[in-house]
Motif scaffolding. Sequence first.
Motif, PDB file in Angstrom:
ATOM      1  N   MET A   1      68.362  51.501   9.772  1.00 41.72           N
ATOM      2  CA  MET A   1      69.088  50.728   8.795  1.00 41.72           C
ATOM      3  C   MET A   1      70.583  50.983   9.021  1.00 41.72           C
ATOM      4  O   MET A   1      71.015  52.108   9.149  1.00 41.72           O
ATOM      5  CB  MET A   1      68.691  51.195   7.390  1.00 41.72           C
ATOM      6  N   ARG A   2      71.325  49.904   9.093  1.00 47.81           N
ATOM      7  CA  ARG A   2      72.772  49.998   9.288  1.00 47.81           C
ATOM      8  C   ARG A   2      73.462  49.263   8.146  1.00 47.81           C
ATOM      9  O   ARG A   2      73.343  48.043   8.006  1.00 47.81           O
ATOM     10  CB  ARG A   2      73.163  49.374  10.626  1.00 47.81           C
ATOM     11  N   PRO A   3      74.196  49.991   7.269  1.00 44.91           N
ATOM     12  CA  PRO A   3      74.901  49.309   6.183  1.00 44.91           C
ATOM     13  C   PRO A   3      76.018  48.432   6.742  1.00 44.91           C
ATOM     14  O   PRO A   3      76.710  48.814   7.678  1.00 44.91           O
ATOM     15  CB  PRO A   3      75.469  50.457   5.343  1.00 44.91           C
ATOM     16  N   LEU A   4      76.168  47.258   6.162  1.00 48.20           N
ATOM     17  CA  LEU A   4      77.208  46.325   6.583  1.00 48.20           C
ATOM     18  C   LEU A   4      78.310  46.206   5.538  1.00 48.20           C
ATOM     19  O   LEU A   4      79.483  46.387   5.848  1.00 48.20           O
ATOM     20  CB  LEU A   4      76.606  44.958   6.881  1.00 48.20           C
ATOM     21  N   GLN A  24      83.084  46.622   9.617  1.00 53.91           N
ATOM     22  CA  GLN A  24      84.367  46.668  10.326  1.00 53.91           C
ATOM     23  C   GLN A  24      84.568  47.972  11.093  1.00 53.91           C
ATOM     24  O   GLN A  24      85.507  48.103  11.870  1.00 53.91           O
ATOM     25  CB  GLN A  24      85.529  46.464   9.356  1.00 53.91           C
ATOM     26  N   PHE A  25      83.682  48.938  10.871  1.00 52.21           N
ATOM     27  CA  PHE A  25      83.817  50.234  11.532  1.00 52.21           C
ATOM     28  C   PHE A  25      83.095  50.287  12.873  1.00 52.21           C
ATOM     29  O   PHE A  25      83.034  51.338  13.500  1.00 52.21           O
ATOM     30  CB  PHE A  25      83.299  51.352  10.624  1.00 52.21           C
ATOM     31  N   LEU A  30      78.409  56.400  13.637  1.00 56.03           N
ATOM     32  CA  LEU A  30      78.957  57.390  12.719  1.00 56.03           C
ATOM     33  C   LEU A  30      80.114  56.810  11.920  1.00 56.03           C
ATOM     34  O   LEU A  30      80.965  56.116  12.464  1.00 56.03           O
ATOM     35  CB  LEU A  30      79.475  58.616  13.475  1.00 56.03           C
ATOM     36  N   VAL A  31      80.120  57.135  10.630  1.00 53.66           N
ATOM     37  CA  VAL A  31      81.232  56.773   9.757  1.00 53.66           C
ATOM     38  C   VAL A  31      81.559  58.013   8.948  1.00 53.66           C
ATOM     39  O   VAL A  31      80.669  58.644   8.369  1.00 53.66           O
ATOM     40  CB  VAL A  31      80.856  55.613   8.802  1.00 53.66           C
TER      41      VAL A  31
END
Length: 106
Positions: A1-4, A24-25, A30-31
């Motif tokens: 799962m990748r948050p947008l 946008q990252f 990794l964030v």
Amino acid sequence: MRPLVLTIQAFGTYLDKTVIPFNQFGIGGLVLITGNTGSGKTTIFDAMTFVLYGETSGGKKSKDNRTPEMLRSDFADPKVKTEVSLEFEHNGELYTISREPSYGRD
């Protein structure tokens, strides 16, 4: 799962509608969420966990015992609803989910 995109309104420390554009990252995996004590970092995780699972990031057994009913901003105008929305990608499919905690409305 990748948050947008995470959208928070009248939720915890986020009084106004706040949009966090994770998309946008990039897609590197990794964030870093950083900031001073009390700046709202845990609230971001609470919002994401709440919208997906209906509870805070500490869970039901958390020592701080944050319940969904406690997530509404104490400073929100009674006419502004508390809500969280998350757009995310999973296995190549796009999803959007929204949730509102229970709270007394005038």
